[in-house]
Write a protein that holds these residues in place. Structure first.
Motif, PDB file in Angstrom:
ATOM      1  N   PHE A 223     126.616  44.769  11.686  1.00 16.36           N
ATOM      2  CA  PHE A 223     126.582  44.637  10.459  1.00 16.36           C
ATOM      3  C   PHE A 223     126.533  44.255   9.081  1.00 16.36           C
ATOM      4  N   VAL A 224     126.697  42.754   9.587  1.00 14.85           N
ATOM      5  CA  VAL A 224     126.918  41.394   8.096  1.00 14.85           C
ATOM      6  C   VAL A 224     125.504  41.617   7.535  1.00 14.85           C
ATOM      7  N   ALA A 225     125.737  41.545   6.633  1.00 12.52           N
ATOM      8  CA  ALA A 225     124.116  41.194   5.806  1.00 12.52           C
ATOM      9  C   ALA A 225     124.034  39.670   6.053  1.00 12.52           C
ATOM     10  N   GLY A 226     122.638  39.447   5.754  1.00 12.24           N
ATOM     11  CA  GLY A 226     122.749  37.705   6.209  1.00 12.24           C
ATOM     12  C   GLY A 226     122.290  37.314   7.779  1.00 12.24           C
ATOM     13  N   THR A 227     122.837  38.078   8.467  1.00 13.48           N
ATOM     14  CA  THR A 227     122.693  37.601   9.863  1.00 13.48           C
ATOM     15  C   THR A 227     121.593  38.136  10.596  1.00 13.48           C
ATOM     16  N   VAL A 228     121.202  37.232  11.994  1.00 14.26           N
ATOM     17  CA  VAL A 228     121.059  37.835  12.846  1.00 14.26           C
ATOM     18  C   VAL A 228     120.975  37.923  14.076  1.00 14.26           C
ATOM     19  N   TYR A 229     120.823  39.111  14.978  1.00 10.78           N
ATOM     20  CA  TYR A 229     121.811  39.755  16.083  1.00 10.78           C
ATOM     21  C   TYR A 229     120.280  39.641  16.967  1.00 10.78           C
ATOM     22  N   LYS A 230     120.780  39.774  18.295  1.00  9.64           N
ATOM     23  CA  LYS A 230     120.021  39.945  19.817  1.00  9.64           C
ATOM     24  C   LYS A 230     121.204  41.816  19.924  1.00  9.64           C
ATOM     25  N   THR A 231     120.094  42.449  20.527  1.00 12.78           N
ATOM     26  CA  THR A 231     120.470  43.438  21.409  1.00 12.78           C
ATOM     27  C   THR A 231     119.545  43.733  22.073  1.00 12.78           C
ATOM     28  N   LYS A 232     119.793  45.307  22.480  1.00 12.01           N
ATOM     29  CA  LYS A 232     118.510  45.861  23.783  1.00 12.01           C
ATOM     30  C   LYS A 232     119.059  47.293  23.155  1.00 12.01           C
ATOM     31  N   ASP A 233     119.337  47.356  22.314  1.00 16.45           N
ATOM     32  CA  ASP A 233     119.795  49.042  22.011  1.00 16.45           C
ATOM     33  C   ASP A 233     118.761  48.897  20.143  1.00 16.45           C
ATOM     34  N   ILE A 234     118.432  49.723  19.734  1.00 18.15           N
ATOM     35  CA  ILE A 234     117.564  49.590  18.500  1.00 18.15           C
ATOM     36  C   ILE A 234     117.658  51.191  18.008  1.00 18.15           C
ATOM     37  N   SER A 235     118.195  51.910  18.688  1.00 18.94           N
ATOM     38  CA  SER A 235     118.148  53.221  18.116  1.00 18.94           C
ATOM     39  C   SER A 235     118.671  53.592  16.769  1.00 18.94           C
ATOM     40  N   GLY A 236     119.938  52.464  17.273  1.00 19.03           N
ATOM     41  CA  GLY A 236     120.541  53.357  15.378  1.00 19.03           C
ATOM     42  C   GLY A 236     120.475  52.670  14.275  1.00 19.03           C
ATOM     43  N   ILE A 237     119.449  51.379  14.552  1.00 16.06           N
ATOM     44  CA  ILE A 237     119.066  50.202  12.996  1.00 16.06           C
ATOM     45  C   ILE A 237     117.799  51.750  12.585  1.00 16.06           C
ATOM     46  N   TYR A 238     117.863  52.048  11.291  1.00 15.49           N
ATOM     47  CA  TYR A 238     117.623  52.792   9.852  1.00 15.49           C
ATOM     48  C   TYR A 238     116.674  51.631   9.344  1.00 15.49           C
ATOM     49  N   ASP A 239     115.806  52.405   8.468  1.00 21.30           N
ATOM     50  CA  ASP A 239     115.163  51.944   7.410  1.00 21.30           C
ATOM     51  C   ASP A 239     114.509  50.464   7.832  1.00 21.30           C
ATOM     52  N   SER A 240     113.514  50.244   8.543  1.00 25.33           N
ATOM     53  CA  SER A 240     114.081  49.069   9.570  1.00 25.33           C
ATOM     54  C   SER A 240     112.094  48.596   9.408  1.00 25.33           C
ATOM     55  N   LEU A 241     112.029  47.106   9.686  1.00 27.01           N
ATOM     56  CA  LEU A 241     110.326  47.271   9.940  1.00 27.01           C
ATOM     57  C   LEU A 241     110.308  46.365  11.849  1.00 27.01           C
ATOM     58  N   VAL A 242     109.714  47.511  12.470  1.00 29.56           N
ATOM     59  CA  VAL A 242     109.263  46.663  13.613  1.00 29.56           C
ATOM     60  C   VAL A 242     108.228  45.642  13.659  1.00 29.56           C
ATOM     61  N   LEU A 243     108.485  44.082  13.992  1.00 31.32           N
ATOM     62  CA  LEU A 243     107.232  43.566  13.507  1.00 31.32           C
ATOM     63  C   LEU A 243     106.241  43.443  14.945  1.00 31.32           C
ATOM     64  N   PRO A 244     105.335  43.250  14.793  1.00 32.68           N
ATOM     65  CA  PRO A 244     104.489  42.321  16.327  1.00 32.68           C
ATOM     66  C   PRO A 244     106.385  41.668  17.099  1.00 32.68           C
ATOM     67  N   SER A 245     105.379  41.670  17.500  1.00 38.71           N
ATOM     68  CA  SER A 245     106.295  41.240  19.334  1.00 38.71           C
ATOM     69  C   SER A 245     105.943  39.736  19.185  1.00 38.71           C
ATOM     70  N   TYR A 246     107.061  39.337  20.109  1.00 39.45           N
ATOM     71  CA  TYR A 246     107.180  37.795  20.553  1.00 39.45           C
ATOM     72  C   TYR A 246     105.793  36.973  20.435  1.00 39.45           C
ATOM     73  N   GLU A 247     105.524  38.526  21.930  1.00 33.59           N
ATOM     74  CA  GLU A 247     104.094  37.948  23.300  1.00 33.59           C
ATOM     75  C   GLU A 247     102.560  37.947  22.394  1.00 33.59           C
ATOM     76  N   GLU A 248     103.127  39.067  21.566  1.00 32.20           N
ATOM     77  CA  GLU A 248     101.722  39.220  20.888  1.00 32.20           C
ATOM     78  C   GLU A 248     101.154  38.564  19.552  1.00 32.20           C
ATOM     79  N   MET A 249     102.120  37.500  19.218  1.00 31.52           N
ATOM     80  CA  MET A 249     102.113  36.286  18.000  1.00 31.52           C
ATOM     81  C   MET A 249     101.648  35.298  18.298  1.00 31.52           C
ATOM     82  N   LYS A 250     102.376  35.014  19.609  1.00 31.27           N
ATOM     83  CA  LYS A 250     102.081  33.999  20.540  1.00 31.27           C
ATOM     84  C   LYS A 250     100.357  34.129  21.388  1.00 31.27           C
ATOM     85  N   GLU A 251     100.060  35.660  21.127  1.00 29.90           N
ATOM     86  CA  GLU A 251      98.579  35.400  22.300  1.00 29.90           C
ATOM     87  C   GLU A 251      97.060  35.772  21.042  1.00 29.90           C
TER      88      GLU A 251
END
Length: 691
Positions: A223-251
């Motif tokens: 919940f801390v602004a200015g941080t990056v974290y990893k997760t397997k559950d994004i269901s509770g994240i609102y007001d978000s943008l889903v970027l192209p995936s790493y595999e898509e960008m690499k390809e």
């Protein structure tokens, strides 16, 4: 120095007495510095540190060094911190200096990205490291954040690891890596860290510390602004943008250009959204919106912490830390930049909102500086990323954020731009009046288009009269409008107006001060045609740069995305990219066409560009013909107008000192023209007309 009583045998040869008496052992403690050894920690009465800070730089307790700010700020909030500086990454025990920290390990590669610190743009190794005692190279690993993170994880599997600093900040999401010419994952994953604190980090690190101290598991600190974290559950994240995936960008690199365009539009704390980047096996890296900018009061608090303003005394035997020289007698006035140069990563690290210290805070530091025994009366700099930015670019920024789809100064000044140098002018006047100060210089960059936008000339005049040390460094970067557009810089005519005005003011004040312009070769958008145009401009100017800055594709800049993808992420259009090392060498050589060592490259470049008209004996020619009829002609370029210096208006252009702040510059300068080898090479001699 502290005295520690240790009970032991006073006379071991008389074992029959077995008398335990106190033996007094003296342990050296660097007064006022944070502990760097277990002995220093124990001498302060600390049994276990809250945080252990592992850093790739030498320990310098000065607010120009990120590890000093973060550790002192944590200390001010009641936490204990120890510093492990430049540990031996091949030895896991080097992380065990203090044992297990109570809350977390903090990691930073240092004040510079470790790869930029180690390599020139040519990918050759730099011979030294200004952030290491004695300037010695090789005391930190490549990709230091990743190496340190994995080293800690091998030794302490369950202790939180929080990574910060410019290296982590600019690699927080998937990115192009110039040194390996590959597309890499978020540094968070490669370093096996729990969190990245990106940006300057003052707000986020205190909030993280308080959360850990309250017993919250690091995996739940999402919940801390200015941080990056990893997760397997994004269901509770609102007001978000889903970027192209790493595999898509690499390809498909075009997907990275798309992703970066979205990232660039979400670097503001008021309007930025949560950014989600997918990885294999259901893993997501989530970037929270940036932390809020510091208020003036918070800036004053940060710069008012009890720094020692020097390197740790244990480095004295190696001659100290060279990097302190540039900042010891300089004053930080601001941070953040709304200039928006595309080759600069400041937008991703400090942000576009300018934050400033109060006059009182800066004056207090200046008065402390004056009392330093080696202070000679000269304040070397008063500035920041851009010296003449002392407030946000417009009133709405502090509540509505910066504009997502436009820049403040590019392609021209926004109609809402607040142009006002009065506060900076008042600050400089106060500093000049401090007892013991002889001169106050400005060595940070001056944004000349912003300076010209000021209807009042008062600051410009006082800049020339009081704050230039014979030469003013400016960065037009190029003279081709096509290249300048890709750089996000103002058109050439703006720089031309600045040169004329600078010359006119010098003339009015009876001064002969020089401009030292810096130019960049092989930036995306620059072909041999534009490189030749720059060479012709330098010919007409009569100025040959001592150093050449080749474009350096560092992570998280618009220009680096162009370099990797061939696409401008701002509009999706294709961009010419000079990636061939030989063509890059030709573009670089054209800027120093008078250097005999560059003759073959310049000759080849002119022929490939179809500009053989510049090979000859005329005044406009760059070089003379080579071997003709079996006779080798004089290859030196003819001197335009016989002038060693061409002055535009009364504003002379001159050669300058090495551009240390320009990352990647490595080319030695040409021989100074028009100067007798027996004369001392002063700035005046360099600019004498050749007899």
């Amino acid at each position: 120095m502290v005295r520690i009583e240790i009970y032991g045998l006073q006379h071991p040869e008389k074992l029959k007495l077995m008398t335990l008496v106190p033996i007094v052992k003296e342990t050296a403690v660097a007064e006022g510095f944070l502990p760097v050894t277990k002995e220093e920690m124990e001498a302060r009465g600390i049994g276990q540190l809250d945080f252990v800070y592992v850093v790739g730089d030498a320990y310098v307790d000065h607010p120009s060094f990120g590890h000093a700010i973060i550790s002192r700020l944590l200390e001010a909030h009641g936490y204990t911190v120890g510093i492990i500086s430049q540990p031996d990454w091949k030895d896991g025990q080097s992380i065990n200096v203090f044992g297990r920290p109570r809350l977390a390990f903090l990691v930073s590669a240092g004040n510079m990205d470790s790869m930029v610190n180690h390599y020139f743009v040519s990918k050759k190794r730099r011979p030294g490291d200004a952030y290491t005692p004695g300037g010695e190279a090789g005391k930190r690993p490549d990709r230091a954040s990743i190496v340190y993170g994995n080293l800690i994880r091998r030794m302490y599997r369950d202790v939180p690891v929080i990574i910060g600093g410019v290296e982590a900040s600019l690699r927080r999401l998937a990115h192009y890596d110039y040194w390996s010419d590959s597309f890499r994952r978020s540094l968070l994953l490669d370093a096996q860290a729990d969190l990245i604190s990106y940006g300057m980090g003052e707000h986020s690190i205190v909030e993280i510390a308080d959360a850990l101290d309250s017993g919250i598991d690091v995996r739940d600190i999402t919940f801390v602004a200015g941080t990056v974290y990893k997760t397997k559950d994004i269901s509770g994240i609102y007001d978000s943008l889903v970027l192209p995936s790493y595999e898509e960008m690499k390809e498909e690199p075009a997907k990275y250009a798309e992703s970066f365009g979205l990232q660039y539009q979400n670097t503001d704390p008021f309007t930025g959204k949560y950014l989600i980047e997918g990885y294999p096996n259901g893993v997501y890296v989530v970037q929270n919106p940036p932390a809020l900018p510091l208020t003036m009061e918070e800036m004053d608090e940060v710069y008012g912490l009890p720094y020692r303003y020097n390197y740790h005394p244990s480095y004295e035997e190696k001659g100290g830390v060279p990097a302190i020289t540039e900042v010891k007698f300089s004053l930080t006035s601001n941070r953040g930049c709304f200039g928006g140069c595309n080759f600069c990563a400041l937008t991703f690290h400090q942000g576009r909102t300018v934050q400033v210290r109060s006059h009182a805070s800066i004056l207090k530091e200046a008065e402390r500086m004056v009392r330093e025994p080696d202070f000679k009366g000269y304040i070397h700099d008063v500035g920041g990323p851009t010296a003449n930015f002392r407030h946000p670019s417009c009133e709405k920024q502090m509540h509505a954020g910066v504009c997502k789809d436009r820049q403040c100064l590019f392609p021209s000044s926004c109609k809402n731009l607040t142009v006002d140098h009065s506060d900076y002018l008042e600050l400089l006047r106060k500093l000049r009046a401090v007892e013991g100060v002889k001169k106050v210089f400005i060595r940070s960059g001056i944004r000349f288009d912003y300076l010209l936008a000021d209807k009042e000339d008062t600051f410009f005049r006082e800049l020339v009269e009081h704050h230039v040390s014979g030469q003013l460094k400016v960065a037009p970067e190029h003279i081709s409008d096509a290249v300048l557009e890709k750089m996000g810089k103002p058109k050439q005519e703006v720089y031309g107006r600045f040169v004329k005005k600078y010359g006119k003011i010098n003339e009015q004040l009876g001064k002969k001060q020089f401009l030292v312009p810096y130019f960049m070769s092989s930036h995306p958008g620059s072909t041999l045609k534009e490189a030749v145009e720059l060479a012709e401009y330098l010919r007409d100017l009569g100025y040959m740069p001592e150093q050449v800055q080749d474009f350096y594709p560092t992570p998280s800049t618009v220009s680096t995305v162009m370099y990797y993808t061939g696409i401008d992420p701002r509009d999706g259009k294709k961009v010419y990219v000079c990636r061939n090392p030989h063509e890059k060498a030709m573009q670089r050589a054209l800027i120093q066409y008078r250097n005999p060592k560059n003759y073959a490259l310049v000759h080849e470049a002119l022929r490939k560009a179809g500009r053989e008209d510049l090979i000859g004996f005329g005044k406009k020619c760059l070089i003379r013909p080579g071997r003709e009829n079996g006779v080798v002609s004089d290859r030196r370029a003819p001197e335009p107008g016989r002038a060693g210096t061409t002055r535009q208006g009364a504003g002379p252009q001159g050669t300058g000192k090495k551009r240390n702040s320009r990352q990647g510059a490595e080319q030695p300068g040409p021989e100074k023209q028009g100067v007798s080898s027996r004369k001392k090479k002063t700035i005046r001699n360099i600019h004498q007309k050749k007899k």
